[in-house]
Write a protein that holds these residues in place. Structure first.
Motif, PDB file in Angstrom:
ATOM      1  N   ASP A   1      11.095  -5.943 -16.908  1.00 22.49           N
ATOM      2  CA  ASP A   1      11.899  -7.160 -16.748  1.00 22.49           C
ATOM      3  C   ASP A   1      11.543  -7.888 -15.456  1.00 22.49           C
ATOM      4  OD1 ASP A   1      13.288  -6.612 -19.113  1.00 22.49           O
ATOM      5  OD2 ASP A   1      14.658  -5.273 -18.046  1.00 22.49           O
ATOM      6  N   HIS A   2      10.242  -7.867 -15.118  1.00 19.15           N
ATOM      7  CA  HIS A   2       9.742  -8.555 -13.928  1.00 19.15           C
ATOM      8  C   HIS A   2      10.420  -8.062 -12.656  1.00 19.15           C
ATOM      9  CE1 HIS A   2       7.767 -12.184 -16.118  1.00 19.15           C
ATOM     10  NE2 HIS A   2       7.354 -11.021 -16.562  1.00 19.15           N
ATOM     11  N   ASP A   3      10.861  -6.802 -12.640  1.00 21.24           N
ATOM     12  CA  ASP A   3      11.307  -6.200 -11.403  1.00 21.24           C
ATOM     13  C   ASP A   3      10.068  -5.857 -10.571  1.00 21.24           C
ATOM     14  OD1 ASP A   3      12.970  -5.265  -9.500  1.00 21.24           O
ATOM     15  OD2 ASP A   3      13.664  -3.498 -10.594  1.00 21.24           O
ATOM     16  N   VAL A   4      10.271  -5.486  -9.310  1.00 22.49           N
ATOM     17  CA  VAL A   4       9.151  -5.143  -8.440  1.00 22.49           C
ATOM     18  C   VAL A   4       8.877  -3.651  -8.538  1.00 22.49           C
ATOM     19  CG1 VAL A   4       8.291  -5.137  -6.073  1.00 22.49           C
ATOM     20  CG2 VAL A   4       9.682  -7.051  -6.884  1.00 22.49           C
ATOM     21  N   ALA A   5       7.621  -3.298  -8.783  1.00 25.01           N
ATOM     22  CA  ALA A   5       7.204  -1.894  -8.849  1.00 25.01           C
ATOM     23  C   ALA A   5       6.399  -1.554  -7.603  1.00 25.01           C
ATOM     24  CB  ALA A   5       6.367  -1.650 -10.105  1.00 25.01           C
ATOM     25  N   VAL A   6       6.516  -0.288  -7.172  1.00 21.88           N
ATOM     26  CA  VAL A   6       5.808   0.176  -5.983  1.00 21.88           C
ATOM     27  C   VAL A   6       5.101   1.475  -6.313  1.00 21.88           C
ATOM     28  CG1 VAL A   6       6.024   0.883  -3.563  1.00 21.88           C
ATOM     29  CG2 VAL A   6       7.574  -0.866  -4.493  1.00 21.88           C
ATOM     30  N   SER A   7       3.807   1.559  -5.997  1.00 24.55           N
ATOM     31  CA  SER A   7       3.084   2.827  -6.101  1.00 24.55           C
ATOM     32  C   SER A   7       2.613   3.203  -4.708  1.00 24.55           C
ATOM     33  CB  SER A   7       1.908   2.724  -7.076  1.00 24.55           C
ATOM     34  OG  SER A   7       0.997   1.729  -6.665  1.00 24.55           O
ATOM     35  N   ILE A   8       2.698   4.501  -4.390  1.00 26.20           N
ATOM     36  CA  ILE A   8       2.573   4.947  -3.004  1.00 26.20           C
ATOM     37  C   ILE A   8       1.558   6.073  -2.873  1.00 26.20           C
ATOM     38  CG2 ILE A   8       3.809   5.979  -1.044  1.00 26.20           C
ATOM     39  CD1 ILE A   8       6.399   4.733  -2.238  1.00 26.20           C
ATOM     40  N   GLY A   9       0.596   5.881  -1.966  1.00 29.59           N
ATOM     41  CA  GLY A   9      -0.267   6.946  -1.504  1.00 29.59           C
ATOM     42  C   GLY A   9      -0.905   7.794  -2.577  1.00 29.59           C
ATOM     43  N   HIS A  10      -0.550   9.059  -2.626  1.00 25.42           N
ATOM     44  CA  HIS A  10      -1.186  10.009  -3.542  1.00 25.42           C
ATOM     45  C   HIS A  10      -0.793   9.799  -5.006  1.00 25.42           C
ATOM     46  CE1 HIS A  10      -2.221  12.015   0.240  1.00 25.42           C
ATOM     47  NE2 HIS A  10      -3.215  12.546  -0.448  1.00 25.42           N
ATOM     48  N   GLU A  11       0.071   8.846  -5.262  1.00 29.86           N
ATOM     49  CA  GLU A  11       0.261   8.424  -6.649  1.00 29.86           C
ATOM     50  C   GLU A  11      -0.985   7.721  -7.168  1.00 29.86           C
ATOM     51  OE1 GLU A  11       5.059   7.756  -5.919  1.00 29.86           O
ATOM     52  OE2 GLU A  11       3.841   6.076  -6.619  1.00 29.86           O
ATOM     53  N   HIS A  12      -1.897   7.359  -6.259  1.00 29.57           N
ATOM     54  CA  HIS A  12      -3.209   6.811  -6.628  1.00 29.57           C
ATOM     55  C   HIS A  12      -4.261   7.914  -6.602  1.00 29.57           C
ATOM     56  CE1 HIS A  12      -1.422   3.147  -4.309  1.00 29.57           C
ATOM     57  NE2 HIS A  12      -0.937   3.203  -5.540  1.00 29.57           N
ATOM     58  N   ASP A  13      -3.856   9.125  -6.910  1.00 24.40           N
ATOM     59  CA  ASP A  13      -4.731  10.296  -6.811  1.00 24.40           C
ATOM     60  C   ASP A  13      -6.070  10.059  -7.513  1.00 24.40           C
ATOM     61  OD1 ASP A  13      -5.451  12.863  -6.160  1.00 24.40           O
ATOM     62  OD2 ASP A  13      -4.652  13.708  -8.008  1.00 24.40           O
ATOM     63  N   GLY A  14      -7.150  10.456  -6.826  1.00 25.38           N
ATOM     64  CA  GLY A  14      -8.472  10.325  -7.416  1.00 25.38           C
ATOM     65  C   GLY A  14      -9.118   8.966  -7.214  1.00 25.38           C
ATOM     66  N   THR A  15      -8.482   8.106  -6.427  1.00 29.17           N
ATOM     67  CA  THR A  15      -9.044   6.786  -6.121  1.00 29.17           C
ATOM     68  C   THR A  15      -9.233   6.679  -4.611  1.00 29.17           C
ATOM     69  OG1 THR A  15      -7.037   5.508  -5.658  1.00 29.17           O
ATOM     70  CG2 THR A  15      -7.573   5.934  -7.984  1.00 29.17           C
ATOM     71  N   PRO A  16      -9.969   5.665  -4.148  1.00 28.67           N
ATOM     72  CA  PRO A  16     -10.096   5.466  -2.696  1.00 28.67           C
ATOM     73  C   PRO A  16      -8.824   4.928  -2.044  1.00 28.67           C
ATOM     74  CG  PRO A  16     -11.883   4.359  -3.921  1.00 28.67           C
ATOM     75  CD  PRO A  16     -10.831   4.738  -4.907  1.00 28.67           C
ATOM     76  N   LEU A  17      -7.769   4.726  -2.827  1.00 30.96           N
ATOM     77  CA  LEU A  17      -6.567   4.066  -2.324  1.00 30.96           C
ATOM     78  C   LEU A  17      -5.423   5.044  -2.073  1.00 30.96           C
ATOM     79  CD1 LEU A  17      -6.671   0.934  -4.658  1.00 30.96           C
ATOM     80  CD2 LEU A  17      -7.663   1.205  -2.385  1.00 30.96           C
ATOM     81  N   GLU A  18      -5.740   6.315  -1.804  1.00 32.35           N
ATOM     82  CA  GLU A  18      -4.704   7.336  -1.647  1.00 32.35           C
ATOM     83  C   GLU A  18      -3.888   7.175  -0.367  1.00 32.35           C
ATOM     84  OE1 GLU A  18      -6.192  11.257  -2.078  1.00 32.35           O
ATOM     85  OE2 GLU A  18      -6.871  10.973  -4.138  1.00 32.35           O
ATOM     86  N   GLU A  19      -4.346   6.353   0.563  1.00 29.75           N
ATOM     87  CA  GLU A  19      -3.590   6.128   1.793  1.00 29.75           C
ATOM     88  C   GLU A  19      -2.971   4.734   1.826  1.00 29.75           C
ATOM     89  OE1 GLU A  19      -5.853   7.070   5.258  1.00 29.75           O
ATOM     90  OE2 GLU A  19      -6.478   9.027   4.499  1.00 29.75           O
ATOM     91  N   THR A  20      -2.863   4.115   0.664  1.00 22.94           N
ATOM     92  CA  THR A  20      -2.297   2.774   0.576  1.00 22.94           C
ATOM     93  C   THR A  20      -1.111   2.747  -0.377  1.00 22.94           C
ATOM     94  OG1 THR A  20      -3.645   2.025  -1.300  1.00 22.94           O
ATOM     95  CG2 THR A  20      -4.613   1.822   0.903  1.00 22.94           C
ATOM     96  N   SER A  21      -0.357   1.682  -0.292  1.00 22.38           N
ATOM     97  CA  SER A  21       0.708   1.417  -1.263  1.00 22.38           C
ATOM     98  C   SER A  21       0.470   0.058  -1.906  1.00 22.38           C
ATOM     99  CB  SER A  21       2.082   1.431  -0.583  1.00 22.38           C
ATOM    100  OG  SER A  21       2.438   2.739  -0.206  1.00 22.38           O
ATOM    101  N   ILE A  22       0.932  -0.072  -3.142  1.00 23.19           N
ATOM    102  CA  ILE A  22       0.850  -1.333  -3.867  1.00 23.19           C
ATOM    103  C   ILE A  22       2.264  -1.768  -4.250  1.00 23.19           C
ATOM    104  CG2 ILE A  22       0.052  -2.475  -5.978  1.00 23.19           C
ATOM    105  CD1 ILE A  22      -2.362  -0.589  -5.947  1.00 23.19           C
ATOM    106  N   VAL A  23       2.590  -2.999  -3.948  1.00 25.69           N
ATOM    107  CA  VAL A  23       3.866  -3.603  -4.333  1.00 25.69           C
ATOM    108  C   VAL A  23       3.531  -4.757  -5.272  1.00 25.69           C
ATOM    109  CG1 VAL A  23       5.927  -4.817  -3.527  1.00 25.69           C
ATOM    110  CG2 VAL A  23       4.922  -2.997  -2.125  1.00 25.69           C
ATOM    111  N   ALA A  24       4.042  -4.726  -6.490  1.00 23.48           N
ATOM    112  CA  ALA A  24       3.651  -5.752  -7.461  1.00 23.48           C
ATOM    113  C   ALA A  24       4.783  -6.058  -8.423  1.00 23.48           C
ATOM    114  CB  ALA A  24       2.415  -5.300  -8.247  1.00 23.48           C
ATOM    115  N   THR A  25       4.712  -7.232  -9.001  1.00 28.22           N
ATOM    116  CA  THR A  25       5.648  -7.614 -10.046  1.00 28.22           C
ATOM    117  C   THR A  25       4.948  -8.540 -11.020  1.00 28.22           C
ATOM    118  OG1 THR A  25       7.891  -8.416 -10.485  1.00 28.22           O
ATOM    119  CG2 THR A  25       6.594  -9.666  -8.910  1.00 28.22           C
ATOM    120  N   GLY A  26       5.615  -8.829 -12.119  1.00 29.06           N
ATOM    121  CA  GLY A  26       5.033  -9.701 -13.130  1.00 29.06           C
ATOM    122  C   GLY A  26       5.476 -11.137 -12.951  1.00 29.06           C
ATOM    123  N   TYR A  27       4.667 -12.031 -13.438  1.00 29.82           N
ATOM    124  CA  TYR A  27       5.084 -13.421 -13.579  1.00 29.82           C
ATOM    125  C   TYR A  27       4.643 -13.888 -14.956  1.00 29.82           C
ATOM    126  CZ  TYR A  27       0.265 -14.980 -12.589  1.00 29.82           C
ATOM    127  OH  TYR A  27      -1.089 -15.191 -12.626  1.00 29.82           O
TER     128      TYR A  27
END
Length: 340
Positions: free
Chosen positions: A272-298
């Motif tokens: 429902d176009h809420d904001v989702a957040v993925s954090i650190g090791h939730e990106h396991d196996g990618t180069p982005l394990e020390e980053t977070s992503i904050v995103a939503t839909g439009y």
């Protein structure tokens, strides 16, 4: 289970660590936050948080920093999203005003987000094959060169230059335009390529040599909308805020290649176009394990897409969630209006 006060201590640690970039100790918490208890009591709360793997000691000092799990608890249970100020909202609207064209508007949006948050801003347009053709134009540039223009009902404009084998006279051009628009206006982009490939249905045999390069240019314009398009701004922000350049190099490479980012964006559960957040090791196996992503839909008339931010796990989640939400709402408001 940790106590409610311990969770409030976690909130304080996250806030102080984001603000100072330094591990947070019990004495600092007592001095900065009104818990009304002793430093020894705060240390007990910190021990409980450490046992629950919500905070950790980066080295032998007494200070603690949040773990990925701690950030997750903070985002899910503790973060109170601070609304943007009137000045920030006005800045978004003023910077993004002046265009309804999806590419240009998305470009302005991600640059606005990057400036507001100091993070890497990311956005993409949806695949527009579900859009319809609103109009086709063929504009002569010289005797044997024309500009083909495809306009969708979402306001997207694609242009290509086609080289012709001979001169295209005005009468033939006008007839060709009538035939193209008669056959293609209102058709879904995903169906238009098939129509364009059948030159016999578009023009008389004596004009096939002229129509073929024009049709090929239009097919290219249709297929240009086949994939999601990623727009990125503010990669330099990451280099400025993170001192350990060896650790950010893989992140910068992933940003440049885009494939991992696109997959992670697509996998985020945005309801429902809420904001989702993925954090650190939730990106396991990618180069982005020390980053977070904050995103939503439009919402654009051609489909759903996303806009968001990438930054270190030590980001200001409250501010960034508010900024992403505000920009996405503006995009939806503008792009979800059909072109007249």
């Amino acid at each position: 289970m940790v106590s409610e006060r311990s969770l409030e201590v976690l909130r304080a640690i996250v806030g102080d660590y984001v603000a100072t970039r330094e591990p947070v100790g019990s004495k600092a918490i007592v001095e900065r936050h009104g818990f009304g208890v002793s430093a020894a009591t705060i240390r007990n709360d910190m021990s409980a948080l450490e046992e629950a793997d919500l905070i950790t000691a980066p080295h032998t000092s007494s200070g603690r920093i949040p773990t990925d799990k701690g950030y997750r608890v903070f985002v899910d249970r503790l973060a109170e999203v601070r609304p943007l100020s009137q000045a920030q909202r006005r800045a978004i609207e003023e910077f993004m005003a002046g265009t309804n064209e999806p590419d240009a508007l998305l470009d302005r949006s991600v640059r606005t987000l990057a400036q507001l948050t100091g993070s890497v801003a990311i956005g993409h347009l949806p695949s527009l094959l579900r859009s319809c053709i609103h109009r086709i134009e063929v504009v002569p540039l010289s005797d044997r060169r024309v500009l083909t223009v495809l306009i969708t009902d979402t306001g997207r404009v694609e242009q290509r230059i086609a080289e012709l084998p001979r001169v295209l006279d005005t009468e033939t051009l006008e007839q060709l335009l009538r035939d193209l628009n008669e056959r293609l206006v209102g058709k879904l982009l995903q169906d238009a390529a098939e129509v364009l490939r059948d030159v016999d249905e578009i023009a008389a045999p004596e004009h096939h040599d002229l129509v073929t390069p024009i049709a090929e240019a239009l097919i290219d314009q249709v297929l240009a909308n086949k994939q999601y398009r990623l727009v990125i701004a503010g990669a330099a922000n990451l280099a400025r805020t993170e001192g350990d350049f060896s650790s950010i190099l893989p992140v910068l490479e992933a940003i440049e290649e885009q494939v991992v980012l696109l997959r992670l964006f697509a996998e985020l559960e945005v309801r429902d176009h809420d904001v989702a957040v993925s954090i650190g090791h939730e990106h396991d196996g990618t180069p982005l394990e020390e980053t977070s992503i904050v995103a939503t839909g439009y919402t654009a008339d051609g489909g759903d897409a996303r806009v968001g931010l990438l930054g270190p796990t030590r980001m200001d989640y409250q501010r960034n969630i508010a900024a992403v939400r505000a920009v996405a709402r503006y995009l939806s408001r503008v792009l979800d209006e059909p072109t007249g």
